[in-house]
Design a protein around this motif. Structure first.
Motif, short mmCIF file in Angstrom:
data_model
loop_
_atom_site.label_atom_id
_atom_site.label_comp_id
_atom_site.label_asym_id
_atom_site.label_seq_id
_atom_site.Cartn_x
_atom_site.Cartn_y
_atom_site.Cartn_z
N PRO A 56 0.84 -1.20 0.00
CA PRO A 56 0.00 0.00 0.00
C PRO A 56 0.87 1.26 0.00
N SER A 57 0.73 2.07 -1.02
CA SER A 57 1.60 3.24 -1.17
C SER A 57 1.41 4.25 -0.05
N PHE A 58 0.19 4.35 0.47
CA PHE A 58 -0.12 5.40 1.44
C PHE A 58 0.30 5.05 2.86
N GLY A 108 3.97 9.55 7.43
CA GLY A 108 3.30 9.29 8.69
C GLY A 108 1.83 8.96 8.59
N TYR A 109 1.28 8.85 7.36
CA TYR A 109 -0.14 8.53 7.23
C TYR A 109 -0.40 7.13 7.78
N PRO A 110 -1.46 6.96 8.60
CA PRO A 110 -1.61 5.71 9.36
C PRO A 110 -2.42 4.61 8.69
N ALA A 111 -2.84 4.76 7.45
CA ALA A 111 -3.73 3.77 6.84
C ALA A 111 -3.32 3.49 5.40
N SER A 112 -4.00 2.52 4.79
CA SER A 112 -3.70 2.13 3.40
C SER A 112 -4.55 2.86 2.39
N ALA A 113 -5.68 3.40 2.83
CA ALA A 113 -6.58 4.17 1.96
C ALA A 113 -6.95 5.47 2.65
#
Length: 251
Positions: free
Chosen positions: A55-57, A62-67
């Motif tokens: 998952p790129s995100f 520091g983004y905590p999720a995949s979407a």
């Protein structure tokens, strides 16, 4: 410097984009009353990993999720949590997958059950504006020709385009040069050439174009509380018609 992809790189990138598009479609199928945004995020994560991709995100800056799952007045970067979707919500899902070192990036806004006519028009116009911009995603045009076409279609329909966030190049990095705004005068910016790969992504509000970022430093909402929609594909500039890479055929 704007990266130009060669044929070997495009073979890899097409697969990354197929995985990304399939993850978007999976998320869209899950949008219904009672489903949590966290459950959608988990399904997206598990699907991407099952395809041998990442998952790129997830953990990007520091983004905590995949979407990114953005509901109603959330424009972009909504963090999945325990919120249960309700009848009438509109749900924007933005996903990315990295396969063998190249990224795909795409988004769409989905209706949760029956939605208002205004919400449906917003979703439709946002998607239409992408395709208006796509007409100018051809060798020889300039970046702002895409931008102007998006803005013109959105404003003709009584909505506004977000200005604080823009599209971008995508490839070995999730965000590359050039920026691709959704507003502006035509005939400006870099000239498009074969081998560029762009994430073209109209972000459209029912009300004013102004947005603000919440204290979590991610969630971005309309200042006036109006509904927002998002539509995005990764596009390849060719020597002819542009190629939308984020299509899920073959998976």
């Amino acid at each position: 410097m704007i990266p130009i992809k060669n044929e070997r790189e495009l073979v890899v990138m097409r697969q990354a984009c197929k995985i990304t598009a399939a993850a978007r479609a999976l998320a869209g199928e899950m949008v219904r009353p009672g489903v949590t945004t966290k459950a959608i995020d988990k399904a997206v994560h598990d699907f991407i990993v099952a395809q041998g991709a990442k998952p790129s995100f997830l953990h990007y800056s520091g983004y905590p999720a995949s979407a990114c799952i953005s509901v109603n007045d959330v424009v972009i970067h909504g963090i999945p949590d325990g919120y249960k979707l309700k009848e009438g919500d509109i749900v924007s899902v933005d996903v990315g997958a990295c396969w063998k070192g190249f990224h795909g990036d795409c988004a769409a806004t989905f209706a949760c059950g029956r939605i208002s006519p205004t919400a449906q028009k917003l979703i439709d116009v946002t998607k239409e504006s992408f395709f208006e911009g796509l007409k100018f995603a051809r060798q020889g045009y300039r970046i702002s020709d895409i931008s102007h076409a998006v803005q013109s279609h959105v404003e003709k329909n009584g909505f506004s385009v977000v200005r604080a966030f823009v599209g971008h190049g995508v490839g070995e990095n999730l965000h590359e040069e050039p920026e691709v705004p959704n507003f502006g005068s035509p005939g400006r910016g870099p000239r498009l050439v074969k081998g560029m790969t762009l994430a073209i992504e109209p972000m459209v509000n029912v009300g004013g174009w102004e947005v603000r970022v919440l204290k979590d430093r991610w969630t971005t909402v309309t200042v006036d509380g109006s509904l927002a929609a998002h539509y995005e594909n990764t596009v390849l500039i060719t020597d002819g018609e542009p190629e939308i890479l984020t299509v899920a055929e073959g998976l």
